[in-house]
Scaffold this active site. Sequence first.
Site, PDB file in Angstrom:
ATOM      1  CB  ILE A  12      -0.981  -0.018   1.196  1.00  0.00           C
ATOM      2  CG1 ILE A  12      -1.833  -1.300   1.135  1.00  0.00           C
ATOM      3  CG2 ILE A  12      -1.885   1.216   1.160  1.00  0.00           C
ATOM      4  CD1 ILE A  12      -2.768  -1.507   2.310  1.00  0.00           C
ATOM      5  CG  PHE A  73       1.617   3.104   4.500  1.00  0.00           C
ATOM      6  CD1 PHE A  73       0.340   2.684   4.159  1.00  0.00           C
ATOM      7  CD2 PHE A  73       2.013   4.381   4.129  1.00  0.00           C
ATOM      8  CE1 PHE A  73      -0.519   3.507   3.462  1.00  0.00           C
ATOM      9  CE2 PHE A  73       1.154   5.223   3.437  1.00  0.00           C
ATOM     10  CZ  PHE A  73      -0.107   4.782   3.106  1.00  0.00           C
ATOM     11  CB  THR A 117      -6.585  -3.139  10.230  1.00  0.00           C
ATOM     12  OG1 THR A 117      -7.311  -4.311   9.843  1.00  0.00           O
ATOM     13  CG2 THR A 117      -6.250  -3.275  11.708  1.00  0.00           C
ATOM     14  CE1 TYR A 141      -1.976  -5.792  10.854  1.00  0.00           C
ATOM     15  CE2 TYR A 141      -4.310  -6.358  10.635  1.00  0.00           C
ATOM     16  CZ  TYR A 141      -3.213  -5.617  10.237  1.00  0.00           C
ATOM     17  OH  TYR A 141      -3.345  -4.693   9.239  1.00  0.00           O
ATOM     18  CE  LYS A 145      -1.458  -2.010  11.441  1.00  0.00           C
ATOM     19  NZ  LYS A 145      -0.650  -0.994  10.757  1.00  0.00           N
ATOM     20  CG  LEU A 190      -9.847 -14.732  -2.085  1.00  0.00           C
ATOM     21  CD1 LEU A 190      -9.747 -16.232  -1.884  1.00  0.00           C
ATOM     22  CD2 LEU A 190     -11.276 -14.243  -1.834  1.00  0.00           C
ATOM     23  NE  ARG A 221     -12.950 -11.189   5.527  1.00  0.00           N
ATOM     24  CZ  ARG A 221     -13.769 -12.021   6.172  1.00  0.00           C
ATOM     25  NH1 ARG A 221     -15.082 -11.950   5.982  1.00  0.00           N
ATOM     26  NH2 ARG A 221     -13.308 -12.921   7.010  1.00  0.00           N
ATOM     27  CG  ASP A 285     -11.429 -16.001   7.885  1.00  0.00           C
ATOM     28  OD1 ASP A 285     -10.834 -14.913   7.999  1.00  0.00           O
ATOM     29  OD2 ASP A 285     -11.159 -16.842   7.006  1.00  0.00           O
TER      30      ASP A 285
HETATM   31  N1  UDP Z   1      -9.654 -17.046   1.755  1.00  0.00           N
HETATM   32  C1  UDP Z   1      -9.874 -18.298   1.210  1.00  0.00           C
HETATM   33  N2  UDP Z   1      -8.790 -19.001   0.732  1.00  0.00           N
HETATM   34  C2  UDP Z   1      -7.517 -18.502   0.758  1.00  0.00           C
HETATM   35  C3  UDP Z   1      -7.303 -17.196   1.292  1.00  0.00           C
HETATM   36  C4  UDP Z   1      -8.401 -16.492   1.786  1.00  0.00           C
HETATM   37  O1  UDP Z   1     -11.008 -18.795   1.172  1.00  0.00           O
HETATM   38  O2  UDP Z   1      -6.580 -19.205   0.333  1.00  0.00           O
HETATM   39  C5  UDP Z   1     -10.802 -16.269   2.267  1.00  0.00           C
HETATM   40  C6  UDP Z   1     -10.661 -15.897   3.731  1.00  0.00           C
HETATM   41  O3  UDP Z   1     -11.192 -16.914   4.547  1.00  0.00           O
HETATM   42  C7  UDP Z   1     -11.472 -14.610   3.805  1.00  0.00           C
HETATM   43  C8  UDP Z   1     -11.342 -13.997   2.416  1.00  0.00           C
HETATM   44  O4  UDP Z   1     -10.873 -15.062   1.566  1.00  0.00           O
HETATM   45  O5  UDP Z   1     -12.825 -14.889   4.019  1.00  0.00           O
HETATM   46  C9  UDP Z   1     -10.337 -12.877   2.356  1.00  0.00           C
HETATM   47  O6  UDP Z   1      -9.135 -13.311   2.971  1.00  0.00           O
HETATM   48  P1  UDP Z   1      -7.807 -12.478   2.945  1.00  0.00           P
HETATM   49  O7  UDP Z   1      -6.780 -13.289   3.654  1.00  0.00           O
HETATM   50  O8  UDP Z   1      -7.516 -12.037   1.545  1.00  0.00           O
HETATM   51  O9  UDP Z   1      -8.150 -11.149   3.754  1.00  0.00           O
HETATM   52  P2  UDP Z   1      -8.739 -10.948   5.239  1.00  0.00           P
HETATM   53  O10 UDP Z   1     -10.222 -10.787   5.076  1.00  0.00           O
HETATM   54  O11 UDP Z   1      -8.356 -12.140   6.044  1.00  0.00           O
HETATM   55  O12 UDP Z   1      -8.078  -9.697   5.671  1.00  0.00           O
END
Ligand code: UDP
Length: 322
Positions: A12, A73, A117, A141, A145, A190, A221, A285
């Site tokens: 970022i 950052f 965050t 984490y 923050k 993701l 998300r 999550d």
């Molecule tokens: N996710 C997934 N498979 C992966 C990585 C992430 O299904 O290999 C899902 C994760 O459970 C969440 C969403 O994708 O619901 C976004 O995850 P990411 O780690 O990108 O960001 P976060 O929301 O954790 O900050």
Amino acid sequence: MNLLVTGGAGYIGSHMVRELVRAGHKVVVVDSLLTGHEDTIPKDVMFVQADIRDRSEVTEVLRAYDVGAIFHFASRIQVGESVSNPRLYFRDNLAASIELFESALDAKVTRIVFSSTAAVYGDPIRSPIDEDHPKNPVNPYGETKLAVERVLAAYDRAYGLRFAALRYFNAAGADAADGLGERHDPETHLIPLVIDAALGRRPHITVFGGDYATPDGTCVRDYIHVRDLAEAHLAALGYLNAGGASGAFNLGTGRGHSVREIIDAVERVSGRKVPVVHGARRDGDPPVLVASPRRAQDLLGFRAKRSSIDEIIRDAWAARTR
Ligand code: UDP
């Protein structure tokens, strides 16, 4: 006025540097290069390789370049790692930020835009999440923050160190034209992982959980384009410069997308098939994380412009296939 970007060689931060240069600002980057990439820093931008804990060096930089405001950052960002090895987070996110603020106070810098965050909220009790939602982080984490935000609030009251804490939802996308992209090691996010699965660089994407109480059972998300994020930081600085009160602002779009929708979008944008494996839920999550973007709209005049899911994926794809 010169501007300091800590972590300016990161994902970022490097987009922030481009945005500031585009807007005609003079920028100094301080980055330890622990996780950042020096090749993202434009040639005409001053770069000092230093740790933000190095008080004498950072204070010297702030004075020598007559820095008027800091975009902060530099941070560790992996939720899972923060659970298994929290000392890294309390040391490098919280203690190091306090050292940076010492330098800011010594050098009489009075404005900070801080990279926070949505993890400060923990498990949401309502959606969309506004800034007054209870703050109960569920991992170190998010704890670190939130702690930095509280340090800033106290320093604002006591020392007049004014701040905007920007609570990102899911940063994504890239400024592909500038050769920037998401390059984390290891990559856990993701969108880059789904793209890699589409490219055959990994065998498949594992969907973490398919039985959540969401329309298609996968997690939802709020994805925001990293260039929109950078623009929001500039808007936050303008707000502080105009005398706006210190505070926290969500940065999101107010729209959620499920993991399944992200996979579909990557297939649509790329024309390739994504091999999918259904896996267990990932610890910690929350099913849905969606921002109320109202306060940033009303007070910063910020609206995400590039954050349709197709635009985010198009730019992320272009960056990853350069
Ligand atoms: N996710 C997934 N498979 C992966 C990585 C992430 O299904 O290999 C899902 C994760 O459970 C969440 C969403 O994708 O619901 C976004 O995850 P990411 O780690 O990108 O960001 P976060 O929301 O954790 O900050």
